[in-house]
Design a protein around this motif. Structure first.
Motif, PDB file in Angstrom:
ATOM      1  N   GLU A 147       0.833  -1.198   0.000  1.00 19.80           N
ATOM      2  CA  GLU A 147       0.000   0.000   0.000  1.00 19.80           C
ATOM      3  C   GLU A 147       0.871   1.252   0.000  1.00 19.80           C
ATOM      4  O   GLU A 147       2.096   1.184   0.087  1.00 19.80           O
ATOM      5  CB  GLU A 147      -0.899   0.010   1.256  1.00 19.80           C
ATOM      6  CG  GLU A 147      -1.794  -1.204   1.431  1.00 19.80           C
ATOM      7  CD  GLU A 147      -3.055  -1.138   0.600  1.00 19.80           C
ATOM      8  OE1 GLU A 147      -3.301  -0.080  -0.028  1.00 19.80           O
ATOM      9  OE2 GLU A 147      -3.805  -2.127   0.574  1.00 19.80           O
ATOM     10  N   GLY A 148       0.211   2.380  -0.108  1.00 25.53           N
ATOM     11  CA  GLY A 148       0.844   3.664   0.106  1.00 25.53           C
ATOM     12  C   GLY A 148       2.051   3.954  -0.762  1.00 25.53           C
ATOM     13  O   GLY A 148       2.084   3.683  -1.958  1.00 25.53           O
ATOM     14  N   GLN A 149       3.079   4.516  -0.113  1.00 26.15           N
ATOM     15  CA  GLN A 149       4.275   4.972  -0.814  1.00 26.15           C
ATOM     16  C   GLN A 149       5.000   3.826  -1.513  1.00 26.15           C
ATOM     17  O   GLN A 149       5.513   3.987  -2.629  1.00 26.15           O
ATOM     18  CB  GLN A 149       5.216   5.662   0.174  1.00 26.15           C
ATOM     19  CG  GLN A 149       6.425   6.336  -0.484  1.00 26.15           C
ATOM     20  CD  GLN A 149       6.013   7.448  -1.445  1.00 26.15           C
ATOM     21  OE1 GLN A 149       5.019   8.125  -1.238  1.00 26.15           O
ATOM     22  NE2 GLN A 149       6.797   7.620  -2.511  1.00 26.15           N
ATOM     23  N   MET A 150       5.027   2.667  -0.882  1.00 24.92           N
ATOM     24  CA  MET A 150       5.705   1.523  -1.488  1.00 24.92           C
ATOM     25  C   MET A 150       5.038   1.120  -2.799  1.00 24.92           C
ATOM     26  O   MET A 150       5.709   0.864  -3.811  1.00 24.92           O
ATOM     27  CB  MET A 150       5.716   0.323  -0.530  1.00 24.92           C
ATOM     28  CG  MET A 150       6.469  -0.890  -1.081  1.00 24.92           C
ATOM     29  SD  MET A 150       6.520  -2.278   0.076  1.00 24.92           S
ATOM     30  CE  MET A 150       7.579  -1.589   1.346  1.00 24.92           C
ATOM     31  N   GLU A 152       3.208   3.049  -4.748  1.00 27.82           N
ATOM     32  CA  GLU A 152       3.436   4.102  -5.744  1.00 27.82           C
ATOM     33  C   GLU A 152       4.835   4.003  -6.333  1.00 27.82           C
ATOM     34  O   GLU A 152       5.039   4.194  -7.533  1.00 27.82           O
ATOM     35  CB  GLU A 152       3.208   5.478  -5.128  1.00 27.82           C
ATOM     36  CG  GLU A 152       3.357   6.592  -6.144  1.00 27.82           C
ATOM     37  CD  GLU A 152       2.570   7.851  -5.797  1.00 27.82           C
ATOM     38  OE1 GLU A 152       2.804   8.876  -6.455  1.00 27.82           O
ATOM     39  OE2 GLU A 152       1.723   7.800  -4.885  1.00 27.82           O
ATOM     40  N   GLU A 153       5.810   3.678  -5.503  1.00 26.66           N
ATOM     41  CA  GLU A 153       7.183   3.551  -5.994  1.00 26.66           C
ATOM     42  C   GLU A 153       7.311   2.392  -6.972  1.00 26.66           C
ATOM     43  O   GLU A 153       7.986   2.509  -8.005  1.00 26.66           O
ATOM     44  CB  GLU A 153       8.139   3.355  -4.812  1.00 26.66           C
ATOM     45  CG  GLU A 153       8.375   4.620  -3.998  1.00 26.66           C
ATOM     46  CD  GLU A 153       9.232   4.380  -2.774  1.00 26.66           C
ATOM     47  OE1 GLU A 153       9.741   3.243  -2.609  1.00 26.66           O
ATOM     48  OE2 GLU A 153       9.405   5.321  -1.970  1.00 26.66           O
ATOM     49  N   ARG A 197      -7.733   3.048  -4.970  1.00 27.75           N
ATOM     50  CA  ARG A 197      -6.507   3.761  -4.569  1.00 27.75           C
ATOM     51  C   ARG A 197      -5.392   3.530  -5.590  1.00 27.75           C
ATOM     52  O   ARG A 197      -4.651   4.459  -5.936  1.00 27.75           O
ATOM     53  CB  ARG A 197      -6.051   3.295  -3.182  1.00 27.75           C
ATOM     54  CG  ARG A 197      -6.861   3.864  -2.026  1.00 27.75           C
ATOM     55  CD  ARG A 197      -6.140   3.673  -0.705  1.00 27.75           C
ATOM     56  NE  ARG A 197      -5.894   2.272  -0.407  1.00 27.75           N
ATOM     57  CZ  ARG A 197      -6.716   1.501   0.316  1.00 27.75           C
ATOM     58  NH1 ARG A 197      -7.844   2.005   0.794  1.00 27.75           N
ATOM     59  NH2 ARG A 197      -6.419   0.241   0.551  1.00 27.75           N
ATOM     60  N   CYS A 201      -3.434   6.172  -7.937  1.00 27.91           N
ATOM     61  CA  CYS A 201      -1.976   6.210  -7.862  1.00 27.91           C
ATOM     62  C   CYS A 201      -1.357   6.127  -9.265  1.00 27.91           C
ATOM     63  O   CYS A 201      -0.423   6.876  -9.588  1.00 27.91           O
ATOM     64  CB  CYS A 201      -1.496   5.044  -6.998  1.00 27.91           C
ATOM     65  SG  CYS A 201       0.294   4.903  -6.875  1.00 27.91           S
ATOM     66  N   ARG A 204      -1.726   9.347 -11.055  1.00 25.06           N
ATOM     67  CA  ARG A 204      -0.776  10.322 -10.511  1.00 25.06           C
ATOM     68  C   ARG A 204       0.631  10.071 -11.048  1.00 25.06           C
ATOM     69  O   ARG A 204       1.363  11.015 -11.391  1.00 25.06           O
ATOM     70  CB  ARG A 204      -0.799  10.248  -8.981  1.00 25.06           C
ATOM     71  CG  ARG A 204      -0.001  11.322  -8.281  1.00 25.06           C
ATOM     72  CD  ARG A 204      -0.376  11.452  -6.818  1.00 25.06           C
ATOM     73  NE  ARG A 204      -0.196  10.201  -6.089  1.00 25.06           N
ATOM     74  CZ  ARG A 204      -1.192   9.534  -5.503  1.00 25.06           C
ATOM     75  NH1 ARG A 204      -2.435   9.991  -5.551  1.00 25.06           N
ATOM     76  NH2 ARG A 204      -0.946   8.408  -4.855  1.00 25.06           N
ATOM     77  N   CYS A 205       1.012   8.806 -11.168  1.00 28.39           N
ATOM     78  CA  CYS A 205       2.329   8.455 -11.724  1.00 28.39           C
ATOM     79  C   CYS A 205       2.437   8.904 -13.179  1.00 28.39           C
ATOM     80  O   CYS A 205       3.484   9.412 -13.605  1.00 28.39           O
ATOM     81  CB  CYS A 205       2.554   6.946 -11.635  1.00 28.39           C
ATOM     82  SG  CYS A 205       2.848   6.320  -9.969  1.00 28.39           S
ATOM     83  N   ARG A 208       3.087  12.549 -13.312  1.00 30.47           N
ATOM     84  CA  ARG A 208       4.486  12.848 -12.995  1.00 30.47           C
ATOM     85  C   ARG A 208       5.395  12.551 -14.179  1.00 30.47           C
ATOM     86  O   ARG A 208       6.362  13.282 -14.432  1.00 30.47           O
ATOM     87  CB  ARG A 208       4.929  12.034 -11.780  1.00 30.47           C
ATOM     88  CG  ARG A 208       4.356  12.504 -10.450  1.00 30.47           C
ATOM     89  CD  ARG A 208       4.608  11.493  -9.346  1.00 30.47           C
ATOM     90  NE  ARG A 208       6.038  11.228  -9.158  1.00 30.47           N
ATOM     91  CZ  ARG A 208       6.503  10.209  -8.445  1.00 30.47           C
ATOM     92  NH1 ARG A 208       5.666   9.353  -7.868  1.00 30.47           N
ATOM     93  NH2 ARG A 208       7.802  10.046  -8.314  1.00 30.47           N
TER      94      ARG A 208
END
Length: 268
Positions: A147-150, A152-153, A197, A201, A204-205, A208
């Motif tokens: 989840e989260g930042q991981m 997205e990375e 989610r 994400c 959003r990527c 970027r």
């Protein structure tokens, strides 16, 4: 459920796609199924939808014959990295074009795990597909649930490696299929909250990597144990543009009902 409202929605045509993998391999059997699907699409009000199949390699020609002149598209589950050459056992994009196909599925979890396909190989196939004015359906997703930042990375790393060198005018033709490896083949998909989610994400990527406008034009669909039970909730989000169905769509009536439910949720 409420209908989705987004200022960008009308720019993105909803999608329902399905892969037969290597489950359905007899031309006669597949021909009958495709005939039923085409008839069902004619009878439903899904003209604004984009629907297509990825048949097994041995049945592509049969599917092409039935799909000709219909509103059901088709493509290949894999292609060689070059139009022609010494690629024994591979399927050429030249053959797909000659048959009238438009789509190429690339980067599926099984291609990477069973056949050790690398991102570099996938990247070559994306470029070839786009250079021939075909549509890549690029599968991305994490192997282990996170989840989260991981998360997205992981997604950003995949997208950057696979898409960063593509011309901005062409990248909007790529369809991204979010397929978390840990959900493929399971009884249920990832949770609805996780799917929503993750799609946010991915969008959003893309922003970027490119621009907000380009990111808003790229279509993102969910694959990974999509069934009739959850499909309405899955697509009830402005960042989910459709679904990529597997074994749950092998029954024609179920597949047509999935299309109908996506159509109802995404109705213009």
């Amino acid at each position: 459920m409420k209908k989705i409202s987004s200022q960008f929605y009308k720019k993105r045509t909803p999608i329902v796609a399905m892969s037969y993998k290597n489950y359905l391999n007899k031309p006669e059997e597949v021909g009958l199924l495709v005939e039923e699907i085409i008839l069902g699409l004619k009878e439903s009000k899904t003209e604004f939808m984009e629907c297509f199949l990825f048949p097994s390699m041995g049945t592509i020609e049969t599917v092409a014959r039935f799909c000709k002149g219909s509103n059901l598209g088709f493509g290949a589950q894999n292609i060689a990295p070059q139009k022609n050459g010494a690629y024994t056992g591979e399927f050429s994009i030249e053959s797909l074009i000659a048959l009238g196909g438009r789509y190429v599925e690339l980067g599926h979890f099984e291609r990477k795990t069973l056949f050790f396909e690398t991102n570099q190989q996938i990247k070559e196939k994306i470029h070839l597909t786009l250079s021939e004015s075909m549509i890549p359906v690029l599968c991305i997703g994490e192997t282990i649930k996170c989840e989260g930042q991981m998360l997205e990375e992981i997604l950003m790393e995949q997208l950057k490696e696979l898409l960063s060198e593509i011309n901005e005018e062409k990248v909007v033709n790529v369809i991204l299929a979010y397929e978390p490896g840990w959900a493929i083949g399971q009884a249920k998909p990832a949770s609805i909250a996780h799917i929503h989610r993750s799609h946010t994400c991915i969008r959003r990527c893309c922003e970027r990597l490119f621009t907000k406008e380009i990111a808003e034009h790229i279509r993102i669909i969910y694959g990974g144990s999509v069934s009739l039970t959850e499909v309405s909730e899955i697509v009830d989000h402005q960042e989910v543009d459709g679904v990529f169905v597997g074994r749950f769509g092998h029954e024609v009536n179920q597949f047509l009902e999935i299309i109908q439910r996506v159509s109802q949720m995404k109705e213009e």
